[in-house]
Design an enzyme around this catalytic site. Structure first.
Site, PDB file in Angstrom:
ATOM      1  N   ALA A 194       0.727  -1.279   0.229  1.00  0.00           N
ATOM      2  CA  ALA A 194       0.063  -0.555  -0.245  1.00  0.00           C
ATOM      3  C   ALA A 194       1.014   1.054   0.017  1.00  0.00           C
ATOM      4  O   ALA A 194       0.857   1.953   0.552  1.00  0.00           O
ATOM      5  CB  ALA A 194      -0.656  -0.184   1.372  1.00  0.00           C
ATOM      6  N   ASP A 227       3.801   7.616  -0.583  1.00  0.00           N
ATOM      7  CA  ASP A 227       5.019   8.654  -0.652  1.00  0.00           C
ATOM      8  C   ASP A 227       6.190   8.208   0.739  1.00  0.00           C
ATOM      9  O   ASP A 227       7.606   8.867  -0.153  1.00  0.00           O
ATOM     10  CB  ASP A 227       4.917  10.327  -0.862  1.00  0.00           C
ATOM     11  CG  ASP A 227       4.203  10.669  -2.766  1.00  0.00           C
ATOM     12  OD1 ASP A 227       4.449   9.706  -3.250  1.00  0.00           O
ATOM     13  OD2 ASP A 227       3.822  11.800  -3.414  1.00  0.00           O
ATOM     14  N   GLY A 228       5.886   8.427   1.540  1.00  0.00           N
ATOM     15  CA  GLY A 228       7.000   8.057   2.495  1.00  0.00           C
ATOM     16  C   GLY A 228       7.136   6.779   2.494  1.00  0.00           C
ATOM     17  O   GLY A 228       8.882   7.036   1.710  1.00  0.00           O
ATOM     18  N   HIS A 229       6.495   5.715   2.058  1.00  0.00           N
ATOM     19  CA  HIS A 229       8.145   4.646   1.459  1.00  0.00           C
ATOM     20  C   HIS A 229       8.527   4.596   0.109  1.00  0.00           C
ATOM     21  O   HIS A 229       9.650   4.008   0.282  1.00  0.00           O
ATOM     22  CB  HIS A 229       7.017   3.589   1.300  1.00  0.00           C
ATOM     23  CG  HIS A 229       5.570   2.831   2.357  1.00  0.00           C
ATOM     24  ND1 HIS A 229       4.226   2.381   2.098  1.00  0.00           N
ATOM     25  CD2 HIS A 229       6.243   2.280   3.101  1.00  0.00           C
ATOM     26  CE1 HIS A 229       4.387   2.363   3.101  1.00  0.00           C
ATOM     27  NE2 HIS A 229       5.068   1.439   3.223  1.00  0.00           N
ATOM     28  N   GLN A 235       3.107  -9.960  13.651  1.00  0.00           N
ATOM     29  CA  GLN A 235       2.856  -8.634  14.253  1.00  0.00           C
ATOM     30  C   GLN A 235       1.786  -7.501  13.961  1.00  0.00           C
ATOM     31  O   GLN A 235       2.018  -6.549  14.421  1.00  0.00           O
ATOM     32  CB  GLN A 235       3.791  -7.285  13.692  1.00  0.00           C
ATOM     33  CG  GLN A 235       3.281  -6.815  11.305  1.00  0.00           C
ATOM     34  CD  GLN A 235       5.000  -6.287  11.414  1.00  0.00           C
ATOM     35  OE1 GLN A 235       5.667  -6.372  10.568  1.00  0.00           O
ATOM     36  NE2 GLN A 235       4.892  -4.774  11.370  1.00  0.00           N
ATOM     37  N   GLN A 268      10.422   1.663  16.641  1.00  0.00           N
ATOM     38  CA  GLN A 268      10.354   0.791  15.296  1.00  0.00           C
ATOM     39  C   GLN A 268      11.678   0.921  14.623  1.00  0.00           C
ATOM     40  O   GLN A 268      12.924  -0.422  14.708  1.00  0.00           O
ATOM     41  CB  GLN A 268       9.541   0.159  14.027  1.00  0.00           C
ATOM     42  CG  GLN A 268       9.959  -1.284  12.733  1.00  0.00           C
ATOM     43  CD  GLN A 268       8.731  -0.793  11.506  1.00  0.00           C
ATOM     44  OE1 GLN A 268       7.857  -1.939  12.288  1.00  0.00           O
ATOM     45  NE2 GLN A 268       9.184  -0.224  10.654  1.00  0.00           N
TER      46      GLN A 268
HETATM   47  P1  AMP Z   1       4.887  -0.183   6.604  1.00  0.00           P
HETATM   48  O1  AMP Z   1       4.397  -0.428   4.781  1.00  0.00           O
HETATM   49  O2  AMP Z   1       3.792   1.014   7.512  1.00  0.00           O
HETATM   50  O3  AMP Z   1       5.638  -1.317   7.128  1.00  0.00           O
HETATM   51  O4  AMP Z   1       6.118   0.828   6.376  1.00  0.00           O
HETATM   52  C1  AMP Z   1       7.008   0.783   5.702  1.00  0.00           C
HETATM   53  C2  AMP Z   1       8.649   1.442   6.049  1.00  0.00           C
HETATM   54  O5  AMP Z   1       7.941   2.623   5.375  1.00  0.00           O
HETATM   55  C3  AMP Z   1       8.743   1.749   7.607  1.00  0.00           C
HETATM   56  O6  AMP Z   1      10.332   1.436   7.711  1.00  0.00           O
HETATM   57  C4  AMP Z   1       8.263   3.364   7.563  1.00  0.00           C
HETATM   58  O7  AMP Z   1       8.697   3.761   8.854  1.00  0.00           O
HETATM   59  C5  AMP Z   1       8.375   3.452   6.126  1.00  0.00           C
HETATM   60  N1  AMP Z   1       7.072   4.637   6.523  1.00  0.00           N
HETATM   61  C6  AMP Z   1       5.920   4.584   6.394  1.00  0.00           C
HETATM   62  N2  AMP Z   1       5.247   5.295   6.828  1.00  0.00           N
HETATM   63  C7  AMP Z   1       6.287   7.163   6.413  1.00  0.00           C
HETATM   64  C8  AMP Z   1       6.417   7.892   6.165  1.00  0.00           C
HETATM   65  N3  AMP Z   1       4.621   8.774   6.313  1.00  0.00           N
HETATM   66  N4  AMP Z   1       7.302   8.897   6.042  1.00  0.00           N
HETATM   67  C9  AMP Z   1       8.402   7.715   6.090  1.00  0.00           C
HETATM   68  N5  AMP Z   1       8.946   6.717   6.027  1.00  0.00           N
HETATM   69  C10 AMP Z   1       7.565   6.461   6.462  1.00  0.00           C
END
Ligand code: AMP
Length: 282
Positions: free
Chosen positions: A34, A37-39, A63, A155
């Site tokens: 999913a 832009d953060g990823h 998890q 984390q």
């Molecule tokens: P997730 O898919 O939520 O497990 O996130 C995968 C990675 O993306 C993890 O290292 C999160 O910390 C990082 N991540 C999620 N949201 C953001 C965000 N808004 N800005 C930067 N990194 C993010």
């Protein structure tokens, strides 16, 4: 060009072996898909540092606290692959559950200390699930570098500790949180917020900013904390799991930013749990 999607460990190892032999640097960006832009900012950071980049997509059942939460987690593999196309990465690794946890799987990676606060309390077993899957992804990809978001700061620190304690030869990079225009930290879970709840969600980073500024200015932390929790309650947040100031390195609870500190929050809005953290400028 879109990257090959690899679903088996055998294929992943076949892809990475020549890179390792050629002495290339391999960056891994672990995600649950999913993608937003953060990823993608992590992918860009990995591309800037490493000659090869692997993005992993695995919604890790270990998890999640409840089967309902796991079931409703968004899954958008095709769109994810399309978003990754412009980065020119080398592989997307999408293992299935049996690949990661075959019958008889019996090992859990558990990090003490850092996991005994905040989400470690509110989501029992969560960090064991994270540490176990990340240790496996590090071993499977043989990456030299890994990229994690500060969005999930606890984390990030747990993963750093785990890699150090287990002597895994990998550099863990922390990348800044990417936010929506109204300040809400980007998260796959934001997709679960209805229009109205989504418009209220920015109250969380707003209140966090107010508390962080008060703490940085040396004002009483607990008054600012209580005021912010009251506002969130009025806005419609159903509960605040925590709103705490903690030291960056060991996550010790602080009343004043006497060493590098962050403000951490987790709060529920319309059945969705939002988490965030920001630096407190001391
Ligand atoms: P997730 O898919 O939520 O497990 O996130 C995968 C990675 O993306 C993890 O290292 C999160 O910390 C990082 N991540 C999620 N949201 C953001 C965000 N808004 N800005 C930067 N990194 C993010």
């Amino acid at each position: 060009m879109s990257a090959p999607i690899l679903r088996g460990l055998h294929d992943l190892r076949a892809a990475t072996l020549p890179w390792r032999l050629a002495g290339e640097t391999i960056g891994v960006v672990p995600t649950m898909g999913a993608l937003h832009d953060g990823h993608l900012s992590l992918v860009a950071a990995a591309k800037a540092v490493c000659t090869r980049v692997i993005v992993t997509i695995f919604v890790n059942p270990r998890q999640f606290g409840s089967p309902e939460d796991l079931a409703r987690y968004p899954r958008t593999e095709e769109a994810d692959a399309a978003k990754l196309a412009r980065f020119g990465i080398d592989a997307i690794y999408v293992p299935d559950g049996d690949q990661m946890y075959p019958e008889g799987f019996a090992t859990t990676v558990s990090v003490s200390g850092l996991t005994e606060v905040m989400d470690g309390i509110h989501r029992p077993g969560h960090f064991e699930g994270v540490a176990t899957v990340v240790a496996k992804l590090f071993a499977q990809t043989a990456a030299t570098d890994a990229f994690f978001g500060e969005k999930d700061f606890q984390q990030l620190q747990v993963v750093r500790r785990m890699a150090r304690d287990l002597d895994i030869p990998i550099t863990v990079h922390g990348c800044p949180t990417i936010r929506e225009e109204d300040g809400l930290a980007m998260s796959s879970r934001n997709l679960l917020l209805s229009g109205r709840a989504r418009s209220l969600a920015s109250a969380l980073p707003e209140q966090m900013q107010i508390v962080a500024r008060a703490a940085a200015a040396g004002e009483g932390f607990s008054d600012a904390q209580a005021a912010a929790i009251r506002v969130l309650d009025q806005v419609g947040f159903t509960s605040v799991d925590y709103l705490e100031m903690r030291a960056n390195d060991d996550l010790a609870l602080l009343e004043a930013p006497t060493r590098p500190a962050r403000l951490f929050a987790a709060a529920w809005l319309a059945g969705v749990r939002l988490i965030d953290n920001i630096a407190v400028e001391g």
